[in-house]
Design a protein around this motif. Structure first.
Motif, PDB file in Angstrom:
ATOM      1  N   LEU A 220     -12.642  21.818   5.297  1.00  0.00           N
ATOM      2  CA  LEU A 220     -11.729  21.007   4.671  1.00  0.00           C
ATOM      3  C   LEU A 220     -11.809  19.559   5.457  1.00  0.00           C
ATOM      4  CD1 LEU A 220      -8.502  22.881   4.149  1.00  0.00           C
ATOM      5  CD2 LEU A 220     -10.370  22.332   2.409  1.00  0.00           C
TER       6      LEU A 220
ATOM      7  N   VAL B 153     -15.052  17.804   3.978  1.00  0.00           N
ATOM      8  CA  VAL B 153     -14.878  17.509   2.618  1.00  0.00           C
ATOM      9  C   VAL B 153     -13.989  15.992   2.582  1.00  0.00           C
ATOM     10  CG1 VAL B 153     -13.765  17.669   0.428  1.00  0.00           C
ATOM     11  CG2 VAL B 153     -15.001  19.595   1.587  1.00  0.00           C
TER      12      VAL B 153
ATOM     13  N   LEU C  61      -9.857  14.771  -0.551  1.00  0.00           N
ATOM     14  CA  LEU C  61     -10.425  16.079  -1.145  1.00  0.00           C
ATOM     15  C   LEU C  61     -10.926  15.900  -2.430  1.00  0.00           C
ATOM     16  CD1 LEU C  61      -8.345  18.830   0.405  1.00  0.00           C
ATOM     17  CD2 LEU C  61     -10.387  18.158   1.175  1.00  0.00           C
TER      18      LEU C  61
ATOM     19  N   LEU D 251     -15.908  19.355  -3.312  1.00  0.00           N
ATOM     20  CA  LEU D 251     -15.632  20.637  -2.780  1.00  0.00           C
ATOM     21  C   LEU D 251     -16.339  21.900  -3.093  1.00  0.00           C
ATOM     22  CD1 LEU D 251     -11.687  20.515  -3.982  1.00  0.00           C
ATOM     23  CD2 LEU D 251     -12.734  20.683  -1.484  1.00  0.00           C
TER      24      LEU D 251
ATOM     25  N   LEU E 253     -18.892  23.744  -0.333  1.00  0.00           N
ATOM     26  CA  LEU E 253     -18.451  25.148  -0.089  1.00  0.00           C
ATOM     27  C   LEU E 253     -19.387  25.894  -0.115  1.00  0.00           C
ATOM     28  CD1 LEU E 253     -16.172  27.151   0.219  1.00  0.00           C
ATOM     29  CD2 LEU E 253     -15.860  27.314  -2.445  1.00  0.00           C
TER      30      LEU E 253
ATOM     31  N   GLY F  18     -12.007  27.458  -0.072  1.00  0.00           N
ATOM     32  CA  GLY F  18     -12.794  26.392  -0.770  1.00  0.00           C
ATOM     33  C   GLY F  18     -12.180  26.733  -2.247  1.00  0.00           C
TER      34      GLY F  18
ATOM     35  N   ALA G 179      -8.466  25.405  -2.674  1.00  0.00           N
ATOM     36  CA  ALA G 179      -8.762  23.999  -2.777  1.00  0.00           C
ATOM     37  C   ALA G 179      -9.279  23.444  -4.493  1.00  0.00           C
ATOM     38  CB  ALA G 179      -9.415  23.320  -1.677  1.00  0.00           C
ATOM     39  N   ILE G 180     -10.253  24.073  -4.844  1.00  0.00           N
ATOM     40  CA  ILE G 180     -10.714  23.763  -6.003  1.00  0.00           C
ATOM     41  C   ILE G 180      -9.636  23.944  -7.358  1.00  0.00           C
ATOM     42  CG2 ILE G 180     -12.146  24.424  -7.819  1.00  0.00           C
ATOM     43  CD1 ILE G 180     -14.334  24.953  -5.578  1.00  0.00           C
TER      44      ILE G 180
ATOM     45  N   GLN H  60      -7.025  21.437  -7.054  1.00  0.00           N
ATOM     46  CA  GLN H  60      -7.504  20.161  -7.920  1.00  0.00           C
ATOM     47  C   GLN H  60      -7.447  20.283  -9.481  1.00  0.00           C
ATOM     48  OE1 GLN H  60      -7.921  17.287  -6.179  1.00  0.00           O
ATOM     49  NE2 GLN H  60      -8.192  17.664  -4.140  1.00  0.00           N
TER      50      GLN H  60
END
Length: 265
Positions: A37, A40, A48, A53, A57, A122, A125-126, A129
């Motif tokens: 993280l 990124v 981010l 990402l 990743l 990852g 986080a994706i 988003q």
């Protein structure tokens, strides 16, 4: 039968060491995702960014795996040399091939929790988003190539350990080189041609990362990979690395046994 028992014993020993060191594994399952993280955030200038990402990743999962796999098998050999256990192993009827293969399998399994923690971070986080982690069964091929090629590299480093002993810095430097010039964070196509050529030639994770990006980001098939040197090299490179690792380990092991230095540090 001796080979099978020895192989199973080595795998079991490696997994017992993994369970005994669960606190270390837990810390790595936290620090490696945080490192991903932070990278990124650094590349996204404090954000981010969704377009970073997934590409980062794919590189970080491969980099985490090779770091964990190589270090675990390397430090396993070094620990056995320092404690005097390795020389005793060679005095038994156990074929050294069972010892080597068992350690490689145990190290590969032990590397998975940390690599999967990075992957899960990852994916989360994706999703946060607003995106979705793409899935394609074709990535099994580049993943298998990464595992096999990494085992070949580990064989070379472990063979060097048997003869030269104090080479810990080489493992750390090799991982740093893969992070910077191996195509893990920045695609090889964006690097100078000589760097990209050498990385595709000798870095175990480079062809696999390029193939995964082509498949998951570009929607290409294995038979039509536009980056790198295509499917043929993706399959051949790990086989060559493993063959080179087996030959190098065999010769260095023979040299160490001839010198009688398996129990010295």
């Amino acid at each position: 039968m001796t080979f099978a028992r020895g192989f199973a014993a080595e795998v079991r020993k490696g997994l017992l060491n993994l369970a005994a060191g669960w606190r270390e594994v837990l810390i790595q399952m936290i620090t490696f995702p945080l490192f991903y993280l932070l990278i990124v955030l650094f590349m996204g200038r404090g954000q981010l960014r969704a377009e970073l990402l997934l590409p980062v990743l794919l590189g970080m999962v491969a980099l985490t795996f090779i770091h964990e796999q190589v270090n675990r098998v390397f430090w396993g050999y070094l620990g056995d040399i320092q404690s005097g256990v390795l020389e005793q192993t060679y005095l038994t009827p156990l074929p050294s091939a069972a010892l080597i293969l068992g350690r490689q399998v145990a190290a590969a399994i032990s590397a998975l929790p940390t690599a999967l923690a990075v992957l899960a971070t990852g994916a989360t986080a994706i999703t946060v988003q607003g995106g979705q982690l793409p899935v394609d069964v074709q990535v099994i091929v580049p993943l298998a190539a990464i595992v096999l090629g990494t085992c070949g590299l580990a064989l070379i480093l472990c063979g060097l350990t048997l003869v030269f002993k104090r080479i810990e810095i080489i493992t750390q430097l090799s991982v740093a080189v893969y992070a910077i010039a191996g195509g893990t964070l920045v695609p090889l196509a964006a690097m100078p041609d000589p760097v990209a050529f050498i990385s595709r030639l000798v870095v175990p994770i480079a062809p696999g990362i390029e193939a995964m990006r082509d498949i998951l980001l570009g929607g290409h098939s294995l038979a039509a990979l536009p980056s790198g040197w295509g499917l043929g090299w993706l399959l051949v490179q790990p086989l060559l690395l493993t063959a080179a690792g087996a030959v190098a380990f065999n010769r260095l092991e023979h040299l160490a046994r001839h010198r009688g230095t398996l129990g010295r540090y």
